[in-house]
Design an enzyme around this catalytic site. Structure first.
Site, PDB file in Angstrom:
ATOM      1  N   LYS A 260       0.844  -1.197   0.000  1.00 51.06           N
ATOM      2  CA  LYS A 260       0.000   0.000   0.000  1.00 51.06           C
ATOM      3  C   LYS A 260       0.877   1.244   0.000  1.00 51.06           C
ATOM      4  O   LYS A 260       2.044   1.196   0.366  1.00 51.06           O
ATOM      5  CB  LYS A 260      -0.881   0.022   1.259  1.00 51.06           C
ATOM      6  CG  LYS A 260      -2.029  -0.959   1.240  1.00 51.06           C
ATOM      7  CD  LYS A 260      -2.877  -0.786   2.487  1.00 51.06           C
ATOM      8  CE  LYS A 260      -4.007  -1.812   2.531  1.00 51.06           C
ATOM      9  NZ  LYS A 260      -5.026  -1.612   1.486  1.00 51.06           N
ATOM     10  N   ARG A 334     -10.522 -11.319   1.574  1.00 47.88           N
ATOM     11  CA  ARG A 334     -11.395 -12.345   0.982  1.00 47.88           C
ATOM     12  C   ARG A 334     -10.757 -13.722   1.049  1.00 47.88           C
ATOM     13  O   ARG A 334     -11.438 -14.738   1.095  1.00 47.88           O
ATOM     14  CB  ARG A 334     -11.759 -11.946  -0.455  1.00 47.88           C
ATOM     15  CG  ARG A 334     -10.594 -11.868  -1.376  1.00 47.88           C
ATOM     16  CD  ARG A 334     -10.899 -11.072  -2.633  1.00 47.88           C
ATOM     17  NE  ARG A 334     -10.963  -9.631  -2.376  1.00 47.88           N
ATOM     18  CZ  ARG A 334     -11.242  -8.715  -3.299  1.00 47.88           C
ATOM     19  NH1 ARG A 334     -11.514  -9.080  -4.536  1.00 47.88           N
ATOM     20  NH2 ARG A 334     -11.267  -7.436  -2.990  1.00 47.88           N
TER      21      ARG A 334
HETATM   22  N1  BES Z   1      -8.319  -3.658   4.132  1.00 42.20           N
HETATM   23  C1  BES Z   1      -8.425  -3.217   2.785  1.00 42.20           C
HETATM   24  C2  BES Z   1      -9.694  -2.399   2.529  1.00 42.20           C
HETATM   25  C3  BES Z   1      -9.802  -1.115   3.276  1.00 42.20           C
HETATM   26  C4  BES Z   1      -9.321   0.063   2.720  1.00 42.20           C
HETATM   27  C5  BES Z   1     -10.433  -1.043   4.502  1.00 42.20           C
HETATM   28  C6  BES Z   1      -9.410   1.240   3.423  1.00 42.20           C
HETATM   29  C7  BES Z   1     -10.535   0.146   5.193  1.00 42.20           C
HETATM   30  C8  BES Z   1     -10.021   1.288   4.648  1.00 42.20           C
HETATM   31  C9  BES Z   1      -8.436  -4.420   1.861  1.00 42.20           C
HETATM   32  O1  BES Z   1      -7.681  -5.505   2.289  1.00 42.20           O
HETATM   33  C10 BES Z   1      -7.878  -3.987   0.552  1.00 42.20           C
HETATM   34  O2  BES Z   1      -6.724  -3.659   0.520  1.00 42.20           O
HETATM   35  N2  BES Z   1      -8.691  -4.012  -0.479  1.00 42.20           N
HETATM   36  C11 BES Z   1      -8.260  -3.652  -1.790  1.00 42.20           C
HETATM   37  C12 BES Z   1      -8.761  -4.690  -2.758  1.00 42.20           C
HETATM   38  C13 BES Z   1      -8.190  -4.592  -4.141  1.00 42.20           C
HETATM   39  C14 BES Z   1      -6.701  -4.871  -4.115  1.00 42.20           C
HETATM   40  C15 BES Z   1      -8.892  -5.574  -5.044  1.00 42.20           C
HETATM   41  C16 BES Z   1      -8.863  -2.288  -2.114  1.00 42.20           C
HETATM   42  O3  BES Z   1      -9.992  -2.010  -1.718  1.00 42.20           O
HETATM   43  O4  BES Z   1      -8.163  -1.499  -2.739  1.00 42.20           O
HETATM   44 MN    MN Z   2      -5.661  -5.336   1.687  1.00 41.36          MN
END
Ligand code: BES
Ligand code: MN
Ligand code: ZN
Length: 483
Positions: A260, A334
């Site tokens: 990230k 997921r």
């Molecule tokens: N934990 C994150 C989602 C999230 C983002 C929760 C901000 C709370 C605040 C999740 O694991 C994630 O990184 N999701 C990705 C999925 C994508 C890579 C398909 C996302 O939402 O960007």
């Molecule tokens: Mn994630």
């Protein structure tokens, strides 16, 4: 801080403050105090706008040291949520007083619980990691019932739900160096013991034996090894099918090798908000003892990049034998939920509900702290959860799970890939989960964004919100037959 029903006469109440909620249009009190309020309006400029505070100190008309007025805005537009907010706002201004009391307002059966909730949630602080703590003097909040006899059991119920929410906030606010999967599992077991609820922890060898290839892959990059907590509350008949709650527990989500960005990454210590909610139901059920069977399952991992980490391109085999191509190691939630949802099947559940800080896409769709997303394979279950959301103040909005979205997960390398791309990202995540939520009625709650507040709000100070405890508890209580 203790919440109690006021048993003394209003005129005799001798605490530090008496609090009155006021609509913009219309007075709610009669008698001596009506005159004071009238003056506050005419000469003091008090308009009773939402969350506007007006203090009368000293106030000769009452025995308490001061009178505090708090605005509710226009009566027609006012909701129970506004009352929670008003309570939270006042409580945060009286934390340096010892004893305060709320006067009754219309419909005490519903408004007293809202006031209690707003008070407890508004009084919350997370300062255990600070060497200098601001003292909260507030010891007692009383609630006058008016002519209504408010049942003590209802006060107890709403108090326990709000305290459960504060427990979830504590878990989520703790940083990932202090709350590892192991520590969270240990805390869950402690809660289980204390509340007489069987709580077991699956360790890595167990997870391997159960062939949880997706969960294990996410956890393999961190020294803090994965766990899965399973608790079983048995308040119902022996053979009655349980509700099963599954909560995402990523104690820290760096994104893994699909790292990230720097900005805001610290908030990913709260990526176990779903698990925090499910684990915080242990004391709620333990104390309220509803007549129903409930199971909680929380897969716990830390998602870090390292020489051992799983990679984009890896193909994983989940515990139901389905294969998954990893496109992004940041779509880890997921993956851990997949194995947990498969595990849920053995309980022959009435319903399975998972709750997860799953996708940024859901935040884009519904905003942050307005509503969580809900999807499911059983419309009745979705409707029941949405109703519990309305009532608890933790609202949900439905997104479709049409089969038309399934091709977005197609890949030539495996049965599916773990990311369907940017568009419809909350839905394709739900679609992915549905591949593992087989043979039972299921709903998925995406609470991303609901878990964290970036600034102070009336009853939720900056930081983690403990979202989901009130929603899931309300649903479980209703399912158990409680009104
Ligand atoms: N934990 C994150 C989602 C999230 C983002 C929760 C901000 C709370 C605040 C999740 O694991 C994630 O990184 N999701 C990705 C999925 C994508 C890579 C398909 C996302 O939402 O960007
Ligand atoms: Mn994630
Ligand atoms: Zn995550």
């Amino acid at each position: 801080m203790e919440c109690r029903l006021a048993k003394e006469k209003l005129e005799e109440y001798s605490g530090n403050a008496l609090i009155i909620l006021q609509y913009e249009d219309g007075l709610l009190v009669k008698g001596k105090l009506a005159g004071v309020i009238e003056t506050a309006r005419k000469k003091g400029g008090f308009r009773a706008e939402k969350n506007e505070i007006f203090q009368v100190f000293p106030c000769r008309e009452i025995n308490a040291d001061r009178l505090i007025l708090i605005g509710l805005g226009k009566k027609k537009k006012s909701t129970l949520e506004d009352i929670r907010k008003a309570a939270g706002t006042v409580i945060r201004t009286v934390q340096n007083l010892k004893r305060v009391a709320f006067l009754p307002i219309d419909n005490p059966k519903e408004t007293i619980p809202a006031l209690v909730e707003g008070s407890i949630l508004g009084n919350y602080r997370f300062d255990r990691l600070k060497s200098e703590k601001k003292e909260i003097v507030l010891k007692e909040v009383s609630f006058f019932e008016g002519n209504f006899r408010f049942p003590e059991s209802k006060l107890n119920e709403v108090t326990i739900l709000a305290e459960g929410t504060c427990a979830a906030r504590d878990f989520a606010n703790l940083p990932a160096n202090l709350l590892t999967p192991r520590k969270l599992a240990e805390d869950a077991v402690k809660l289980g013991k204390k509340n007489n609820i069987k709580t077991t922890v699956l360790n890595e060898p167990d997870l391997k034996r159960l062939k949880m290839g997706a969960l294990l892959a996410v956890g393999q990059g961190s020294q803090n090894r994965p766990r899965m907590v399973v608790w079983e509350y048995k308040g119902g008949r022996k053979n009655s099918a349980p509700l099963v709650f599954v909560g995402k527990g990523v104690t820290f989500d760096s994104g893994g090798l699909s790292l990230k960005q720097v900005q805001g990454m610290e908030a990913m210590k709260g990526d176990m908000g779903g698990a925090a909610a499910v684990i915080s139901m242990i004391p709620v059920l333990g104390k309220l003892r509803p007549r129903i069977n409930v199971v909680g399952i929380t897969p716990l991992v830390e998602n870090l990049p390292s020489g051992q980490a799983y990679r984009p391109g890896d193909v994983l085999t989940a515990s139901n034998g389905k294969t998954i191509e990893v496109i992004s190691t940041d779509a880890e939630g997921r993956l851990i939920l997949a194995d947990a949802l498969v595990y849920a099947k053995q309980f022959k559940p009435k319903y399975v509900i998972d709750i997860a800080t799953l996708t940024g896409a859901c935040m884009v769709a519904l905003g942050v702290h307005i509503a969580g997303g809900i999807m499911g394979t059983d419309q009745r279950l979705v409707d029941l959860l949405m109703a519990a959301g309305e009532r608890s103040g933790e609202r949900l909005w439905q997104l479709p799970l049409w089969d038309d979205y399934r091709p977005l997960l197609n890949t030539t390398s495996a049965d599916m890939k773990n990311s369907g791309g940017k568009w419809g990202g909350a839905i394709t995540a739900g679609k992915f989960l549905s591949e593992f939520a087989e043979d039972y009625r299921w709903a998925h709650i995406d609470m991303a964004g609901m878990d964290n507040q970036e600034s102070d709000h009336p009853y939720q100070i900056k930081g983690m919100t403990g979202w989901g405890v009130r929603l899931l508890s309300r649903f479980a209580l209703t399912q158990s037959g409680r009104k």
